[in-house]
Design an enzyme around this catalytic site. Structure first.
Site, PDB file in Angstrom:
ATOM      1  N   CYS A 125       0.805  -1.216   0.088  1.00 54.44           N
ATOM      2  CA  CYS A 125      -0.148  -0.105  -0.219  1.00 54.44           C
ATOM      3  C   CYS A 125       0.871   1.208  -0.100  1.00 54.44           C
ATOM      4  O   CYS A 125       1.564   1.469   1.035  1.00 54.44           O
ATOM      5  CB  CYS A 125      -0.943  -0.192   1.191  1.00 54.44           C
ATOM      6  SG  CYS A 125      -2.163   1.331   1.321  1.00 54.44           S
ATOM      7  N   LYS A 132       0.840  -5.408   2.607  1.00 57.55           N
ATOM      8  CA  LYS A 132      -0.408  -5.841   2.995  1.00 57.55           C
ATOM      9  C   LYS A 132      -0.394  -7.398   3.582  1.00 57.55           C
ATOM     10  O   LYS A 132       0.009  -8.066   2.796  1.00 57.55           O
ATOM     11  CB  LYS A 132      -1.380  -5.790   2.048  1.00 57.55           C
ATOM     12  CG  LYS A 132      -1.671  -4.200   1.491  1.00 57.55           C
ATOM     13  CD  LYS A 132      -2.849  -4.301   0.466  1.00 57.55           C
ATOM     14  CE  LYS A 132      -3.033  -2.635  -0.017  1.00 57.55           C
ATOM     15  NZ  LYS A 132      -4.044  -2.738  -1.168  1.00 57.55           N
ATOM     16  N   HIS A 138      -6.948  -1.506   1.624  1.00 60.64           N
ATOM     17  CA  HIS A 138      -7.196  -0.183   1.865  1.00 60.64           C
ATOM     18  C   HIS A 138      -8.478   0.308   1.789  1.00 60.64           C
ATOM     19  O   HIS A 138      -9.111  -0.052   0.539  1.00 60.64           O
ATOM     20  CB  HIS A 138      -6.137   0.435   0.987  1.00 60.64           C
ATOM     21  CG  HIS A 138      -6.017   2.080   1.552  1.00 60.64           C
ATOM     22  ND1 HIS A 138      -5.267   2.347   2.456  1.00 60.64           N
ATOM     23  CD2 HIS A 138      -6.778   3.251   1.091  1.00 60.64           C
ATOM     24  CE1 HIS A 138      -5.161   3.678   2.657  1.00 60.64           C
ATOM     25  NE2 HIS A 138      -6.386   4.131   1.809  1.00 60.64           N
ATOM     26  N   CYS A 145      -5.554   0.820   5.733  1.00 54.10           N
ATOM     27  CA  CYS A 145      -5.705  -0.360   5.630  1.00 54.10           C
ATOM     28  C   CYS A 145      -6.126  -1.266   6.773  1.00 54.10           C
ATOM     29  O   CYS A 145      -6.018  -0.956   8.008  1.00 54.10           O
ATOM     30  CB  CYS A 145      -3.985  -0.966   5.378  1.00 54.10           C
ATOM     31  SG  CYS A 145      -3.417  -0.700   3.609  1.00 54.10           S
ATOM     32  N   CYS A 153     -19.370  -0.337   5.685  1.00 60.70           N
ATOM     33  CA  CYS A 153     -20.742   0.039   5.768  1.00 60.70           C
ATOM     34  C   CYS A 153     -21.343   1.093   5.883  1.00 60.70           C
ATOM     35  O   CYS A 153     -20.886   1.531   7.396  1.00 60.70           O
ATOM     36  CB  CYS A 153     -21.266  -1.516   6.648  1.00 60.70           C
ATOM     37  SG  CYS A 153     -23.220  -1.373   6.922  1.00 60.70           S
TER      38      CYS A 153
END
Length: 332
Positions: A125, A132, A138, A145, A153
């Protein structure tokens, strides 16, 4: 600069609107059920007590799981996955992409990383400046990340990932139970108001809308909960369902699928008495996961166990707070 800060501030404020909407609907449902239905409409004292008791249990569990899903911060990669000052300088000074890939590959040999980018390179990243871990992605909304990221959400204004995936699932399940209980107990009084057996009043409006709202939310939650149950059974995240994780041998949607029982234990833990309580019981620390095709003898994490113990200090303490470490066992 000032304009950018103002826009980010407005974005943070507006991001809470879905949470406010859900909270407002649930608070209205509390008033409508407790006061308009139980205290105004119901005449049977025993029935009123039973309804209120069960309703408040469902109501408390709903808010408890919703609160945990919202305010549990996403887990981020530990310092082990950050480049050292020397490695970072060497990586940034190098202009050749192939050499940059090799630098990352050499660093990743010391880490329990098995997934790759679509190009076959180590996943790195540039914004967070970290290699990662498996299943880490990310989030452009959270600007970090997130370990085992499932999705961001808006209804909980948070990233759903390793640290709160269990809470998110429990939030969906208790929301469904809340809706089913309201709809099933309100239905008979809905019919009585509809045919005129009960007098018109403010309670009629609340009871009618309670049924419609409960059924509407239940239908939408049923499909979402069913989809996430399927994901848990297959040991996939939402991102992995749309784009299969890439390993050294190529993409494999079932790369982390280690059997239904162990898939459930990864999310809910080994103690089944705690499965339905919103306390953290997920296995591991979110940085590495058992693989379907990997034997213990082939696992570099176990080979470098002493090095991890020496280098890990503070990270292991934080992992102990989150839950037990994953024991990597796989099916041959």
């Amino acid at each position: 600069m000032a304009l950018s800060r103002a826009l980010r501030c407005c974005q943070r404020i507006f991001s809470w609107i879905p949470v406010i909407i859900i909270s407002s609907v649930v608070l209205w449902s509390y008033y409508a059920y407790v006061f308009e239905l139980c205290f105004v409409t119901l005449s049977n004292h025993l029935e009123r007590v039973a309804y209120l008791l069960i309703f408040h249990v469902c109501f408390i569990m709903f808010w408890w799981t919703y609160w945990k899903a919202i305010f549990t911060p996403p887990s981020i990669p530990s310092k082990k996955f950050q480049l050292s000052y020397t490695d970072k300088e060497r990586y940034e000074m190098e202009e050749r992409p192939d050499v940059q890939k090799q630098i990352l590959a050499d660093i990743a040999k010391k880490l329990p990383i098995f997934t790759r980018a679509q190009s076959g390179a180590i996943r790195f990243c540039d914004r967070c400046q970290v290699i990662k871990p498996d299943r880490c992605h990310h989030c452009s909304v959270c600007e970090t990340c997130v370990l085992k990221m499932d999705h961001h959400c808006p209804w909980v204004n948070n990233c759903v990932g390793f640290s709160n995936y269990k809470f998110f699932l429990l939030f969906l399940s208790y929301s469904m139970i809340y809706c089913v209980f309201i709809a099933s107990t309100v239905f008979q009084y809905f019919l009585k108001f509809w045919v005129g057996d009960l007098p018109n009043g403010s309670a009629k409006f609340h009871v009618l809308f309670l049924l419609f709202v409960a059924l509407m939310f239940f239908v939408s939650l049923m499909f979402l909960f069913g989809y996430h149950c399927w994901l848990v059974a297959k040991n996939r995240s939402t991102l992995e369902a749309f784009s299969a994780p890439v390993f050294q041998n190529g993409p494999d949607r079932n790369g982390f699928h280690v059997g239904l029982s162990r898939n459930l234990q990864q999310v809910f833990g080994e103690d089944k008495k705690l499965w339905f309580i919103p306390v953290f019981t997920s296995q591991g620390d979110g940085h590495y996961f058992p693989l379907r095709t990997l034997r213990e003898s082939e696992n570099p994490l176990l080979a470098n166990e002493e090095q991890w113990l020496e280098d890990g200090g503070s990270d292991e303490e934080s992992a102990d707070e989150n839950g037990p470490s994953v024991i990597i066992r796989t099916e041959s």
